[in-house]
Motif scaffolding. Structure first.
Motif, PDB file in Angstrom:
ATOM      1  N   TYR A 126       1.071  -1.240  -0.329  1.00 45.61           N
ATOM      2  CA  TYR A 126       0.308  -0.285   0.172  1.00 45.61           C
ATOM      3  C   TYR A 126       0.735   1.485   0.238  1.00 45.61           C
ATOM      4  O   TYR A 126       0.821   2.612  -1.246  1.00 45.61           O
ATOM      5  CB  TYR A 126      -0.660  -0.142   0.277  1.00 45.61           C
ATOM      6  CG  TYR A 126      -2.145   1.393   0.759  1.00 45.61           C
ATOM      7  CD1 TYR A 126      -3.233   1.483   0.669  1.00 45.61           C
ATOM      8  CD2 TYR A 126      -1.514   2.490   1.988  1.00 45.61           C
ATOM      9  CE1 TYR A 126      -3.806   2.687   0.748  1.00 45.61           C
ATOM     10  CE2 TYR A 126      -1.946   3.846   2.468  1.00 45.61           C
ATOM     11  CZ  TYR A 126      -3.232   3.886   1.297  1.00 45.61           C
ATOM     12  OH  TYR A 126      -3.627   4.784   1.937  1.00 45.61           O
ATOM     13  N   GLU A 130       0.520   3.995  -2.781  1.00 45.61           N
ATOM     14  CA  GLU A 130       0.792   5.783  -2.529  1.00 45.61           C
ATOM     15  C   GLU A 130       1.564   6.392  -3.192  1.00 45.61           C
ATOM     16  O   GLU A 130       0.987   7.480  -3.745  1.00 45.61           O
ATOM     17  CB  GLU A 130       0.701   5.740  -0.702  1.00 45.61           C
ATOM     18  CG  GLU A 130      -0.112   6.884  -0.419  1.00 45.61           C
ATOM     19  CD  GLU A 130       0.217   7.432   1.670  1.00 45.61           C
ATOM     20  OE1 GLU A 130      -0.916   7.742   1.795  1.00 45.61           O
ATOM     21  OE2 GLU A 130       1.435   6.384   1.634  1.00 45.61           O
ATOM     22  N   GLU A 189      -6.691   4.792   3.537  1.00 49.98           N
ATOM     23  CA  GLU A 189      -8.031   3.563   2.454  1.00 49.98           C
ATOM     24  C   GLU A 189      -7.623   2.550   3.098  1.00 49.98           C
ATOM     25  O   GLU A 189      -8.560   1.694   2.791  1.00 49.98           O
ATOM     26  CB  GLU A 189      -7.274   3.558   1.043  1.00 49.98           C
ATOM     27  CG  GLU A 189      -7.419   4.551   0.365  1.00 49.98           C
ATOM     28  CD  GLU A 189      -6.882   5.421  -1.197  1.00 49.98           C
ATOM     29  OE1 GLU A 189      -7.296   4.252  -1.689  1.00 49.98           O
ATOM     30  OE2 GLU A 189      -7.083   5.901  -1.876  1.00 49.98           O
ATOM     31  N   TYR A 193     -11.114   0.001   3.881  1.00 46.14           N
ATOM     32  CA  TYR A 193     -11.713  -0.839   3.289  1.00 46.14           C
ATOM     33  C   TYR A 193     -11.471  -1.920   4.417  1.00 46.14           C
ATOM     34  O   TYR A 193     -12.938  -2.716   3.871  1.00 46.14           O
ATOM     35  CB  TYR A 193     -10.823  -1.097   1.577  1.00 46.14           C
ATOM     36  CG  TYR A 193     -11.223  -2.265   1.261  1.00 46.14           C
ATOM     37  CD1 TYR A 193     -11.967  -2.097   0.471  1.00 46.14           C
ATOM     38  CD2 TYR A 193      -9.802  -3.669   1.424  1.00 46.14           C
ATOM     39  CE1 TYR A 193     -12.202  -3.366  -0.068  1.00 46.14           C
ATOM     40  CE2 TYR A 193     -10.430  -4.566   0.965  1.00 46.14           C
ATOM     41  CZ  TYR A 193     -11.217  -4.983  -0.155  1.00 46.14           C
ATOM     42  OH  TYR A 193     -11.456  -6.012  -0.834  1.00 46.14           O
ATOM     43  N   TRP A 213     -14.410  -2.442  -8.485  1.00 45.06           N
ATOM     44  CA  TRP A 213     -13.630  -1.872  -8.070  1.00 45.06           C
ATOM     45  C   TRP A 213     -13.373  -0.245  -9.392  1.00 45.06           C
ATOM     46  O   TRP A 213     -12.623   1.019  -8.940  1.00 45.06           O
ATOM     47  CB  TRP A 213     -11.898  -2.173  -8.175  1.00 45.06           C
ATOM     48  CG  TRP A 213     -11.519  -2.841  -7.128  1.00 45.06           C
ATOM     49  CD1 TRP A 213     -11.738  -4.269  -6.853  1.00 45.06           C
ATOM     50  CD2 TRP A 213     -11.031  -2.402  -6.043  1.00 45.06           C
ATOM     51  NE1 TRP A 213     -10.882  -4.529  -5.496  1.00 45.06           N
ATOM     52  CE2 TRP A 213     -10.432  -3.241  -5.040  1.00 45.06           C
ATOM     53  CE3 TRP A 213     -10.930  -1.122  -5.653  1.00 45.06           C
ATOM     54  CZ2 TRP A 213     -10.537  -3.659  -3.660  1.00 45.06           C
ATOM     55  CZ3 TRP A 213     -10.855  -0.940  -4.563  1.00 45.06           C
ATOM     56  CH2 TRP A 213     -10.128  -1.946  -3.427  1.00 45.06           C
ATOM     57  N   ASN A 216     -16.165   2.444  -7.279  1.00 42.66           N
ATOM     58  CA  ASN A 216     -15.323   2.221  -6.780  1.00 42.66           C
ATOM     59  C   ASN A 216     -13.930   3.274  -6.913  1.00 42.66           C
ATOM     60  O   ASN A 216     -13.731   2.976  -5.152  1.00 42.66           O
ATOM     61  CB  ASN A 216     -15.750   1.613  -5.508  1.00 42.66           C
ATOM     62  CG  ASN A 216     -16.971   1.079  -5.285  1.00 42.66           C
ATOM     63  OD1 ASN A 216     -17.637   1.498  -3.658  1.00 42.66           O
ATOM     64  ND2 ASN A 216     -17.484   0.650  -5.799  1.00 42.66           N
ATOM     65  N   SER A 217     -13.234   3.465  -7.803  1.00 39.46           N
ATOM     66  CA  SER A 217     -11.692   4.505  -8.029  1.00 39.46           C
ATOM     67  C   SER A 217     -11.960   5.533  -6.933  1.00 39.46           C
ATOM     68  O   SER A 217     -10.227   5.680  -7.067  1.00 39.46           O
ATOM     69  CB  SER A 217     -11.742   4.284  -8.988  1.00 39.46           C
ATOM     70  OG  SER A 217     -12.096   4.421 -10.134  1.00 39.46           O
ATOM     71  N   TYR A 220     -11.674   4.612  -3.167  1.00 42.00           N
ATOM     72  CA  TYR A 220     -10.528   3.910  -3.179  1.00 42.00           C
ATOM     73  C   TYR A 220      -9.703   3.868  -4.413  1.00 42.00           C
ATOM     74  O   TYR A 220      -8.830   3.269  -4.813  1.00 42.00           O
ATOM     75  CB  TYR A 220     -10.591   2.291  -2.828  1.00 42.00           C
ATOM     76  CG  TYR A 220     -11.570   2.295  -1.948  1.00 42.00           C
ATOM     77  CD1 TYR A 220     -11.297   2.935   0.267  1.00 42.00           C
ATOM     78  CD2 TYR A 220     -12.729   1.982  -2.093  1.00 42.00           C
ATOM     79  CE1 TYR A 220     -11.849   2.423   0.676  1.00 42.00           C
ATOM     80  CE2 TYR A 220     -13.710   0.716  -1.433  1.00 42.00           C
ATOM     81  CZ  TYR A 220     -13.116   1.323   0.577  1.00 42.00           C
ATOM     82  OH  TYR A 220     -13.887   1.548   1.292  1.00 42.00           O
ATOM     83  N   LEU A 223      -5.930   1.790  -3.684  1.00 39.59           N
ATOM     84  CA  LEU A 223      -6.054  -0.092  -3.368  1.00 39.59           C
ATOM     85  C   LEU A 223      -7.036  -0.448  -5.203  1.00 39.59           C
ATOM     86  O   LEU A 223      -7.123  -1.380  -5.037  1.00 39.59           O
ATOM     87  CB  LEU A 223      -7.096   0.494  -2.394  1.00 39.59           C
ATOM     88  CG  LEU A 223      -7.575   0.054  -1.637  1.00 39.59           C
ATOM     89  CD1 LEU A 223      -7.977  -0.075  -0.157  1.00 39.59           C
ATOM     90  CD2 LEU A 223      -6.372  -0.538  -0.988  1.00 39.59           C
ATOM     91  N   SER A 224      -7.592   0.954  -6.019  1.00 39.62           N
ATOM     92  CA  SER A 224      -8.516   0.179  -6.902  1.00 39.62           C
ATOM     93  C   SER A 224      -7.033   0.535  -7.981  1.00 39.62           C
ATOM     94  O   SER A 224      -7.409  -0.851  -9.192  1.00 39.62           O
ATOM     95  CB  SER A 224      -8.904   1.448  -7.737  1.00 39.62           C
ATOM     96  OG  SER A 224      -8.511   2.816  -7.659  1.00 39.62           O
TER      97      SER A 224
END
Length: 302
Positions: A126, A130, A189, A193, A213, A216-217, A220, A223-224
Motif C-alpha cells: 500500500y 501510495e 484507504e 477498506y 473496483w 469505487n475507484s 479508493y 487500492l483500486s
C-alpha cells in the motif's frame, strides 16, 4: 467380438465420472483467461480439498487410490498459497480478511500469525502504491523566471501576472501539503477498506470484482490501482490437463512419431510400473515414487 461392459464396469465408470465431475469447475476456473481468477484461488483449493478428503471414496477401492494419489500431489504443489494470492483474495470485497481467516482455520494453520504476516505485506504494498499515486497527482509548477507572453509578443505580466502568481501559490501549497501529509494522523484507504463490511454475495451469484473496483475507484484510488495489478495476475500457468494429473506424460513432442502399437505398449508399461515396483517385491509404489516422473517433466510452477 465387441463385448458390452458389465454392470460392475458400468458402476465403476459412473463412480469415476461422479468423482471427476467435482473437478470440472475447478479446472475451468484455473484455466480461464477472460476474467480475473487469482482471487478465487482459495475458494477453489478449499473445494478440491473437501472433495479429496471426502470419506465417500473409501468404499470404492479405485477411487480411494485415485483420491489418495491426487491428495498427495495437492499437498505438494497447491496447499501453500503465495502471498500474492492472499492479497488478491483480500482485494475481493466479498471476501476480504475474513475469508483468509476462514481458510487458515480450515486447513489447520496458525491463523493469527498468518494474518499478521499478510497485513505486513499489505501495508508495504500500500505504501508503494501510495507513492505512485502521490507522484502522479503532483501538479507541474510554472517556473518563476518564465512569464507567458501575449500573441503580440509583449510581456503579459500586467494582465496575467496576478493570475499566474495565484496559481503558483496554489500549486506550491498542494505540493507542500502532499509532501508533509502525516499518513498516521487519520485512517488510510486500506484501514477504511478493511473496516468496512464485506459485500454480501449469494453462493450462486457471479460477482464482478473488476466492475466493483471500477465503480469505487474514486473512493479508493490507491487500492483500486493495487486491485488492477494484483487481479490481473493469472492464478496458474499450469495447463488444466496437468493440474491434478496423477501420471506423467507419455506422448511428448519428441515421441510424436511413435507407431500406435509402440505408444500403446508404453502406456501399458507405465500403468504396470505405477502399480508395482519390482524393487519392492511386488509391493505398490509409494506416492513419492509415483510422482518422480512428473517432477522431471517440469510443468509445475513452484
Amino acid at each position: 467380438m465387441f463385448q458390452a461392459p458389465s454392470e460392475q464396469e458400468w458402476a465403476k465408470a459412473k463412480a469415476l465420472h461422479d468423482f471427476l465431475k467435482e473437478f470440472s469447475g475447478a479446472t475451468k476456473v484455473s484455466s480461464a483467461d477472460r476474467h480475473p481468477t487469482t482471487h478465487l484461488f482459495l475458494k477453489m483449493m478449499m473445494a478440491i480439498r473437501d472433495v479429496l478428503l471426502d470419506e465417500t471414496w473409501n468404499s470404492n477401492e479405485l477411487l480411494n487410490e485415485l483420491a489418495n494419489a491426487m491428495h498427495f500431489k495437492f499437498k505438494k504443489y497447491w496447499s501453500k498459497p503465495n502471498i500474492v494470492l492472499l492479497i488478491a483474495a483480500v482485494l475481493d470485497p466479498s471476501m476480504k480478511v475474513d475469508f483468509i481467516k476462514f481458510y487458515f482455520h480450515t486447513v489447520g494453520e496458525h491463523v493469527n500469525m498468518k494474518i499478521r504476516e499478510l497485513k505486513r505485506y499489505m501495508d508495504r504494498y500500500y505504501l508503494e502504491y501510495e507513492k505512485i499515486v502521490r507522484i502522479q497527482s503532483l501538479p507541474v509548477l510554472i517556473p518563476t523566471n518564465q512569464q507567458p507572453t501575449s500573441e503580440s509578443g509583449e510581456s503579459g505580466t500586467n494582465s496575467l501576472g496576478p493570475v499566474c502568481g495565484k496559481r503558483r501559490v496554489e500549486y506550491a501549497f498542494a505540493q507542500f501539503a502532499s509532501q508533509n501529509l502525516d499518513a498516521h494522523s487519520e485512517r488510510t484507504e486500506l484501514d477504511i477498506y478493511m473496516e468496512d463490511p464485506r459485500i454480501p454475495v449469494r453462493p450462486d451469484e457471479n460477482f464482478n470484482v473488476i466492475a466493483w473496483w471500477k465503480k469505487n475507484s474514486d473512493a479508493y484510488p490507491i487500492l483500486s490501482m493495487m486491485a488492477r495489478d494484483f487481479l490481473a495476475i493469472p492464478m496458474s500457468t499450469v495447463s488444466s490437463e496437468s493440474a491434478f494429473s496423477a501420471a506423467g506424460r507419455i506422448l511428448v513432442k519428441n515421441r510424436t512419431s511413435l507407431a500406435p502399437e509402440t505408444l500403446e505398449a508404453l502406456i501399458c508399461a507405465k500403468d504396470w510400473l505405477i502399480g508395482f515396483d519390482d524393487d519392492d517385491e511386488g509391493e505398490p509404489m509409494t506416492g513419492q515414487r509415483m510422482f518422480d516422473s512428473d517432477d522431471e517433466e517440469g510443468y509445475y510452477d513452484t
